[in-house]
Design an enzyme around this catalytic site. Structure first.
Site, PDB file in Angstrom:
ATOM      1  N   GLN A 178      45.060  37.059  45.259  1.00 42.19           N
ATOM      2  CA  GLN A 178      45.425  36.045  44.278  1.00 42.19           C
ATOM      3  C   GLN A 178      44.755  36.226  42.926  1.00 42.19           C
ATOM      4  OE1 GLN A 178      44.999  32.102  45.893  1.00 42.19           O
ATOM      5  NE2 GLN A 178      45.865  32.696  47.861  1.00 42.19           N
ATOM      6  N   HIS A 229      38.585  37.083  36.076  1.00 40.87           N
ATOM      7  CA  HIS A 229      39.938  36.732  36.505  1.00 40.87           C
ATOM      8  C   HIS A 229      41.038  37.334  35.652  1.00 40.87           C
ATOM      9  CE1 HIS A 229      38.608  32.853  38.852  1.00 40.87           C
ATOM     10  NE2 HIS A 229      38.017  33.953  39.252  1.00 40.87           N
ATOM     11  N   GLU A 240      37.549  39.982  52.087  1.00 38.54           N
ATOM     12  CA  GLU A 240      38.620  40.857  51.612  1.00 38.54           C
ATOM     13  C   GLU A 240      38.476  42.282  52.125  1.00 38.54           C
ATOM     14  OE1 GLU A 240      36.949  38.771  49.630  1.00 38.54           O
ATOM     15  OE2 GLU A 240      38.511  37.313  49.119  1.00 38.54           O
TER      16      GLU A 240
END
Length: 327
Positions: A80, A128, A58
């Site tokens: 994502q 997350h 990333e």
């Protein structure tokens, strides 16, 4: 009138901008599989030179996007999972966002960082379910948080056309929202312009992201007794202080519902500025995640950390009670 989903709005905005401007391209992981549905069908429509499948690095491809922007392109980087924005925090805040200043105004960096899945989802675990918009706003990065499909379309469109880096976060809890629209509703939305979703006279309720919908529900539930004005900043940074001032000028009372941790979150900034500058009748209230909240793996414990409709309604009643309303 056709319905438009939030995810479809992001997809359509990106597709329309890629059709309109050949300098726009999208890159990220699993682009070809369109796991978030944002880039569904893009590989066939635009080809592999404008839909770039990136390796699992990333930091590398985020800096690649900066270079592409400096070379005249308009990259859209799709992430994502929310923690990936933290992984590239340095590349966005310390490199791309400062390059215009460091180059003496000679080079802009028009990159859009799209996170179509930010915030809490039960059982997703500690890494997350973050909602990092306050961090980017603190660092002066243009940051938007659309709550509705039309705003998702309009703000992503504007972000892609902007000459500065822009972080666009689509809250997880908004992705299933659908809205009646026609083609005329799908227009660019200016950055830094808030929205009054519901007019009111007794209290201003500022809400961000998916909490906008909770705020509207609270306003509906209390409508027989309390007139609640629901204010959606839409752009976290720059924030529309002028529209907030107009709203609080009418109501004199303020509650903020913010989906970030309490300490140093967006809610704290709104309350501090309001206390300094706005004509409040009583101290404002905020509803947020707790201080230092870390989402765990157990869905039940996870859910306890999230701001609720009941907490928002209680905060609204509290500011009314403290001001002697109805006495």
């Amino acid at each position: 009138m056709p319905k438009l989903s939030y995810l479809k709005a992001l997809h359509r905005a990106l597709r329309d901008e890629m059709d309109r401007d050949e300098s726009v391209f999208v890159l990220g992981e699993d682009m070809n599989f369109a796991l978030t549905n944002t880039t569904s069908g893009f590989l066939d429509r635009f080809g592999a030179d404008r839909v770039l499948e990136m390796p699992l690095s990333e930091q590398g491809f985020t800096n690649f996007a900066t270079g592409a922007a400096l070379a005249g392109r308009r990259p859209v980087v799709e992430f994502q999972i929310p923690f990936l924005l933290l992984l590239v925090f340095e590349q966005i805040t310390n490199q791309a966002n400062k390059f215009l200043l460091m180059s003496g105004g000679q080079r802009s960096v028009p990159v859009t960082y799209l996170m179509p899945a930010g915030g809490h989802r039960p059982g997703w675990g500690a890494q997350h379910s973050d909602q990092p918009y306050s961090l980017f706003a603190h660092m002066g990065v243009k940051t938007v948080l659309p709550a509705t499909p039309t705003d998702a379309y309009g703000l992503l469109t504007t972000a892609i056309r902007d000459d500065d880096p822009v972080v666009v976060i689509g809250p997880l809890a908004c992705l299933g929202v659908r809205e009646d629209v026609d083609h005329a509703d799908l227009v660019p939305v200016p950055l830094g312009k808030g929205r009054i979703h519901r007019a009111g006279t007794d209290v201003t309720l500022v809400a961000t992201g998916h909490l906008v919908h909770e705020a509207i529900a609270v306003a509906d539930d209390l409508a027989g007794d309390i007139s609640v004005e629901v204010f959606d900043p839409r752009t976290v940074y720059p924030f529309d202080w002028d529209l907030l001032a107009e709203s609080v000028g009418r109501t004199g009372r303020l509650v903020v519902a913010d989906d970030t941790n309490r300490f140093s979150g967006l809610g704290a900034e709104v309350l501090a500025t309001a206390a300094e500058e706005l004509p409040l009748r009583v101290p404002p209230k905020r509803v947020s995640r707790p201080d230092g909240a870390v989402v765990g793996a157990a869905p039940e414990l996870d859910a306890v950390l999230q701001p609720t409709r009941e907490q928002i309604a209680d905060a609204v009643r509290s500011v009314l009670k403290e001001s002697g309303w109805g006495a």
